[in-house]
Design a protein around this motif. Structure first.
Motif, PDB file in Angstrom:
ATOM      1  N   GLY A   2      41.004  35.090  42.550  1.00  0.00           N
ATOM      2  CA  GLY A   2      41.475  36.484  42.493  1.00  0.00           C
ATOM      3  C   GLY A   2      42.656  36.619  41.549  1.00  0.00           C
ATOM      4  N   GLY A  46      51.875  26.816  48.892  1.00  0.00           N
ATOM      5  CA  GLY A  46      50.984  26.404  49.978  1.00  0.00           C
ATOM      6  C   GLY A  46      49.578  26.949  49.860  1.00  0.00           C
ATOM      7  N   LEU A  82      45.977  34.312  49.719  1.00  0.00           N
ATOM      8  CA  LEU A  82      44.675  34.513  50.392  1.00  0.00           C
ATOM      9  C   LEU A  82      44.709  34.083  51.848  1.00  0.00           C
ATOM     10  N   THR A 103      46.630  34.050  55.681  1.00  0.00           N
ATOM     11  CA  THR A 103      47.628  34.738  56.514  1.00  0.00           C
ATOM     12  C   THR A 103      48.861  33.847  56.688  1.00  0.00           C
ATOM     13  N   GLY A 132      46.017  40.280  47.415  1.00  0.00           N
ATOM     14  CA  GLY A 132      45.209  39.188  47.983  1.00  0.00           C
ATOM     15  C   GLY A 132      44.612  39.686  49.274  1.00  0.00           C
ATOM     16  N   ALA A 133      43.488  39.081  49.694  1.00  0.00           N
ATOM     17  CA  ALA A 133      42.707  39.620  50.816  1.00  0.00           C
ATOM     18  C   ALA A 133      43.502  39.982  52.077  1.00  0.00           C
ATOM     19  N   LEU A 141      46.126  27.525  47.569  1.00  0.00           N
ATOM     20  CA  LEU A 141      45.421  27.005  46.390  1.00  0.00           C
ATOM     21  C   LEU A 141      44.386  27.979  45.837  1.00  0.00           C
ATOM     22  N   HIS A 142      44.198  29.103  46.493  1.00  0.00           N
ATOM     23  CA  HIS A 142      43.183  30.071  46.056  1.00  0.00           C
ATOM     24  C   HIS A 142      43.640  30.727  44.751  1.00  0.00           C
ATOM     25  N   ASP A 143      42.823  30.578  43.701  1.00  0.00           N
ATOM     26  CA  ASP A 143      43.288  31.145  42.422  1.00  0.00           C
ATOM     27  C   ASP A 143      42.273  32.045  41.713  1.00  0.00           C
ATOM     28  N   SER A 154      50.048  36.439  44.454  1.00  0.00           N
ATOM     29  CA  SER A 154      48.761  36.512  45.152  1.00  0.00           C
ATOM     30  C   SER A 154      48.789  35.556  46.343  1.00  0.00           C
ATOM     31  N   GLY A 159      32.108  33.100  52.001  1.00  0.00           N
ATOM     32  CA  GLY A 159      33.275  33.250  52.877  1.00  0.00           C
ATOM     33  C   GLY A 159      32.876  33.418  54.334  1.00  0.00           C
ATOM     34  N   VAL A 192      32.210  25.242  49.358  1.00  0.00           N
ATOM     35  CA  VAL A 192      32.974  26.410  48.895  1.00  0.00           C
ATOM     36  C   VAL A 192      33.550  26.129  47.503  1.00  0.00           C
ATOM     37  N   ALA A 239      41.985  43.669  41.293  1.00  0.00           N
ATOM     38  CA  ALA A 239      42.584  43.284  40.009  1.00  0.00           C
ATOM     39  C   ALA A 239      42.740  44.475  39.065  1.00  0.00           C
ATOM     40  N   SER A 282      48.432  46.146  45.513  1.00  0.00           N
ATOM     41  CA  SER A 282      47.153  46.577  44.923  1.00  0.00           C
ATOM     42  C   SER A 282      46.021  45.831  45.597  1.00  0.00           C
TER      43      SER A 282
HETATM   44 CO1  B1M Z   1      39.629  29.392  51.441  1.00  0.00          CO
HETATM   45  N1  B1M Z   1      39.921  30.640  52.915  1.00  0.00           N
HETATM   46  N2  B1M Z   1      40.572  28.014  52.441  1.00  0.00           N
HETATM   47  N3  B1M Z   1      39.082  28.197  50.017  1.00  0.00           N
HETATM   48  N4  B1M Z   1      38.420  30.789  50.869  1.00  0.00           N
HETATM   49  C1  B1M Z   1      39.441  32.069  52.685  1.00  0.00           C
HETATM   50  C2  B1M Z   1      40.556  32.908  52.052  1.00  0.00           C
HETATM   51  C3  B1M Z   1      39.084  32.525  54.166  1.00  0.00           C
HETATM   52  C4  B1M Z   1      39.201  34.043  54.397  1.00  0.00           C
HETATM   53  C5  B1M Z   1      37.682  31.985  54.522  1.00  0.00           C
HETATM   54  C6  B1M Z   1      37.226  32.398  55.897  1.00  0.00           C
HETATM   55  O1  B1M Z   1      37.655  31.854  56.868  1.00  0.00           O
HETATM   56  N5  B1M Z   1      36.365  33.384  55.956  1.00  0.00           N
HETATM   57  C7  B1M Z   1      40.116  31.680  55.001  1.00  0.00           C
HETATM   58  C8  B1M Z   1      41.478  32.352  55.246  1.00  0.00           C
HETATM   59  C9  B1M Z   1      41.662  32.823  56.679  1.00  0.00           C
HETATM   60  C10 B1M Z   1      42.989  33.448  56.865  1.00  0.00           C
HETATM   61  O2  B1M Z   1      44.011  33.007  56.428  1.00  0.00           O
HETATM   62  N6  B1M Z   1      42.947  34.548  57.566  1.00  0.00           N
HETATM   63  C11 B1M Z   1      40.251  30.434  54.147  1.00  0.00           C
HETATM   64  C12 B1M Z   1      40.720  29.179  54.621  1.00  0.00           C
HETATM   65  C13 B1M Z   1      40.990  29.102  56.107  1.00  0.00           C
HETATM   66  C14 B1M Z   1      40.915  28.075  53.783  1.00  0.00           C
HETATM   67  C15 B1M Z   1      41.439  26.678  54.172  1.00  0.00           C
HETATM   68  C16 B1M Z   1      42.639  26.673  55.134  1.00  0.00           C
HETATM   69  C17 B1M Z   1      40.238  25.895  54.744  1.00  0.00           C
HETATM   70  C18 B1M Z   1      40.548  24.503  55.231  1.00  0.00           C
HETATM   71  O3  B1M Z   1      40.955  23.646  54.485  1.00  0.00           O
HETATM   72  N7  B1M Z   1      40.346  24.331  56.505  1.00  0.00           N
HETATM   73  C19 B1M Z   1      41.809  26.064  52.801  1.00  0.00           C
HETATM   74  C20 B1M Z   1      43.255  26.366  52.404  1.00  0.00           C
HETATM   75  C21 B1M Z   1      43.670  25.627  51.143  1.00  0.00           C
HETATM   76  C22 B1M Z   1      44.994  26.137  50.636  1.00  0.00           C
HETATM   77  O4  B1M Z   1      45.032  27.147  49.951  1.00  0.00           O
HETATM   78  N8  B1M Z   1      46.066  25.467  51.000  1.00  0.00           N
HETATM   79  C23 B1M Z   1      40.866  26.811  51.899  1.00  0.00           C
HETATM   80  C24 B1M Z   1      40.361  26.284  50.722  1.00  0.00           C
HETATM   81  C25 B1M Z   1      39.502  26.941  49.872  1.00  0.00           C
HETATM   82  C26 B1M Z   1      38.896  26.290  48.634  1.00  0.00           C
HETATM   83  C27 B1M Z   1      39.870  25.367  47.882  1.00  0.00           C
HETATM   84  C28 B1M Z   1      37.694  25.478  49.086  1.00  0.00           C
HETATM   85  C29 B1M Z   1      38.395  27.541  47.831  1.00  0.00           C
HETATM   86  C30 B1M Z   1      39.399  28.066  46.765  1.00  0.00           C
HETATM   87  C31 B1M Z   1      39.026  27.647  45.371  1.00  0.00           C
HETATM   88  C32 B1M Z   1      39.868  28.373  44.338  1.00  0.00           C
HETATM   89  O5  B1M Z   1      40.381  29.451  44.533  1.00  0.00           O
HETATM   90  N9  B1M Z   1      39.992  27.711  43.214  1.00  0.00           N
HETATM   91  C33 B1M Z   1      38.311  28.599  48.931  1.00  0.00           C
HETATM   92  C34 B1M Z   1      37.590  29.833  48.793  1.00  0.00           C
HETATM   93  C35 B1M Z   1      36.782  30.000  47.530  1.00  0.00           C
HETATM   94  C36 B1M Z   1      37.635  30.841  49.789  1.00  0.00           C
HETATM   95  C37 B1M Z   1      36.802  32.146  49.882  1.00  0.00           C
HETATM   96  C38 B1M Z   1      35.406  31.741  50.339  1.00  0.00           C
HETATM   97  C39 B1M Z   1      36.688  33.007  48.629  1.00  0.00           C
HETATM   98  C40 B1M Z   1      38.024  33.407  47.991  1.00  0.00           C
HETATM   99  C41 B1M Z   1      37.765  34.029  46.633  1.00  0.00           C
HETATM  100  O6  B1M Z   1      37.951  33.385  45.618  1.00  0.00           O
HETATM  101  N10 B1M Z   1      37.237  35.277  46.641  1.00  0.00           N
HETATM  102  C42 B1M Z   1      37.609  32.964  50.982  1.00  0.00           C
HETATM  103  C43 B1M Z   1      36.734  33.898  51.810  1.00  0.00           C
HETATM  104  C44 B1M Z   1      36.667  35.287  51.219  1.00  0.00           C
HETATM  105  O7  B1M Z   1      37.582  35.760  50.557  1.00  0.00           O
HETATM  106  N11 B1M Z   1      35.598  35.968  51.507  1.00  0.00           N
HETATM  107  C45 B1M Z   1      38.412  31.905  51.636  1.00  0.00           C
HETATM  108  C46 B1M Z   1      36.871  35.979  45.410  1.00  0.00           C
HETATM  109  C47 B1M Z   1      38.134  36.609  44.772  1.00  0.00           C
HETATM  110  C48 B1M Z   1      37.756  37.375  43.525  1.00  0.00           C
HETATM  111  O8  B1M Z   1      38.669  37.516  45.716  1.00  0.00           O
HETATM  112  O9  B1M Z   1      40.836  36.209  45.941  1.00  0.00           O
HETATM  113  O10 B1M Z   1      40.335  38.172  47.479  1.00  0.00           O
HETATM  114  P1  B1M Z   1      40.214  37.531  46.149  1.00  0.00           P
HETATM  115  O11 B1M Z   1      40.892  38.482  45.054  1.00  0.00           O
HETATM  116  C49 B1M Z   1      40.642  39.875  45.039  1.00  0.00           C
HETATM  117  C50 B1M Z   1      41.681  40.700  45.813  1.00  0.00           C
HETATM  118  O12 B1M Z   1      42.180  40.038  46.964  1.00  0.00           O
HETATM  119  C51 B1M Z   1      42.700  41.041  44.776  1.00  0.00           C
HETATM  120  O13 B1M Z   1      41.972  41.089  43.546  1.00  0.00           O
HETATM  121  C52 B1M Z   1      40.760  40.316  43.627  1.00  0.00           C
HETATM  122  C53 B1M Z   1      39.559  41.213  43.294  1.00  0.00           C
HETATM  123  O14 B1M Z   1      39.725  42.074  42.272  1.00  0.00           O
HETATM  124  N12 B1M Z   1      43.863  40.182  44.558  1.00  0.00           N
HETATM  125  C54 B1M Z   1      45.018  40.751  44.101  1.00  0.00           C
HETATM  126  C55 B1M Z   1      44.044  38.868  44.651  1.00  0.00           C
HETATM  127  N13 B1M Z   1      45.278  38.539  44.289  1.00  0.00           N
HETATM  128  C56 B1M Z   1      45.916  39.672  43.946  1.00  0.00           C
HETATM  129  C57 B1M Z   1      47.216  39.908  43.481  1.00  0.00           C
HETATM  130  C58 B1M Z   1      47.585  41.235  43.197  1.00  0.00           C
HETATM  131  C59 B1M Z   1      46.685  42.282  43.385  1.00  0.00           C
HETATM  132  C60 B1M Z   1      45.399  42.066  43.815  1.00  0.00           C
HETATM  133  O15 B1M Z   1      48.794  41.589  42.761  1.00  0.00           O
HETATM  134  C61 B1M Z   1      49.717  40.607  42.411  1.00  0.00           C
END
Ligand code: B1M
Length: 210
Positions: A104, A98, A148, A150, A178-179, A100-102, A146, A49, A62, A198, A195
């Motif tokens: 978490g 909108g 991810l 803003t 979500g983050a 696609l992050h799945d 969920s 990330g 990624v 997870a 929350s």
């Molecule tokens: Co995306 N992406 N991404 N991405 N991606 C982030 C989120 C980002 C922070 C990366 C960065 O810039 N550092 C950034 C968002 C910036 C922002 O909005 N502030 C970003 C961006 C910009 C984008 C694109 C716009 C990039 C582009 O195309 N230019 C694009 C958007 C696509 C779209 O969604 N329309 C995009 C695309 C992608 C991929 C498709 C390549 C891929 C997703 C693959 C997939 O999910 N199948 C991807 C990934 C993998 C990430 C990062 C690297 C990792 C996310 C992840 O899976 N983390 C991410 C950076 C980061 O988070 N460090 C990033 C691991 C996961 C276990 O954590 O999802 O946070 P997380 O879930 C946590 C908690 O948040 C919580 O529980 C989990 C842990 O226990 N949680 C909940 C989640 N949902 C919950 C619901 C709940 C409670 C808790 O209750 C209902």
């Protein structure tokens, strides 16, 4: 003790088979699924990330890292869930429109099912109305969203509005996470429960269904 850096590095390189093998090895050596997830897989994905943010890696890298993370989660899954038990409630879960992050969201599902909840997983990029219609059809107690990005977290407010418009606000608990989501944001849109991870989402869902 398991080598968390090795798991993290393999994940960053998108080596799905190696990540799965290392997760199996860590389990065999006595590490818990939670430890492997938090210390190894999350460490690697956090670094991906950060590098993504700095434009050091791009979407394809990624995506393959995400595939490797999923391979690891598949190995850990049977060790994260509890016994079958009686169903304690029904949850409609999805990543908002909108977005696609799945990964978490999938973890939330695993932990909720592990706590005995029935989870209807709508996937990612879920239309607002779908959360509401499925919750109504299924008689769910909870809608869990969920996000991810803003730019997509604001869709959660539309879900709250749609639940109100459907006359279901008193019978449905709305959970968000979500983050980028925070307790303040949750309160500002009129959702019920925020929350951070997870495990706490699953605990809160069970409490809400009690
Ligand atoms: Co995306 N992406 N991404 N991405 N991606 C982030 C989120 C980002 C922070 C990366 C960065 O810039 N550092 C950034 C968002 C910036 C922002 O909005 N502030 C970003 C961006 C910009 C984008 C694109 C716009 C990039 C582009 O195309 N230019 C694009 C958007 C696509 C779209 O969604 N329309 C995009 C695309 C992608 C991929 C498709 C390549 C891929 C997703 C693959 C997939 O999910 N199948 C991807 C990934 C993998 C990430 C990062 C690297 C990792 C996310 C992840 O899976 N983390 C991410 C950076 C980061 O988070 N460090 C990033 C691991 C996961 C276990 O954590 O999802 O946070 P997380 O879930 C946590 C908690 O948040 C919580 O529980 C989990 C842990 O226990 N949680 C909940 C989640 N949902 C919950 C619901 C709940 C409670 C808790 O209750 C209902």
């Amino acid at each position: 003790m398991a080598d968390w850096n090795e798991i993290s590095e393999m994940l960053q390189k998108g080596k799905a088979k190696e990540v799965a093998d290392l997760c199996r090895k860590a389990l065999d050596e006595g590490s818990s699924a939670k430890e492997i997830l938090n210390e190894g897989l999350m460490l690697g994905m956090g670094i991906v990330g950060e590098r993504f943010k700095k434009n050091e890696v791009y979407v394809p890298e990624v995506l393959i890292a995400a595939r490797a993370m999923n391979a690891g989660i598949e190995v850990l899954k049977p060790h994260m869930v509890g016994g079958p038990g009686d169903r304690k409630g029904k949850v409609v879960l999805g990543t908002v429109k909108g977005d696609l992050h799945d990964i978490g969201k999938n973890l939330v599902k695993i932990m909720m099912e592990g706590k005995g909840l029935e989870v209807i997983d709508l996937g990612a990029d879920v239309a607002t109305e779908k959360f509401v219609t499925v919750a109504k059809e299924e008689g769910a107690q909870i809608i869990a969203c969920s996000a991810l990005l803003t730019t997509t977290m604001t869709e959660m407010e539309n879900v709250v509005k749609a639940v109100k418009e459907a006359g279901m606000r008193d019978s449905i608990t709305i959970m968000v996470g979500g983050a980028p989501v925070t307790q303040n944001f949750c309160e500002s849109i009129g959702a019920d429960i925020y929350s951070a991870d997870a495990t706490s989402a699953a605990e809160a869902a069970v409490a809400a269904c009690a």
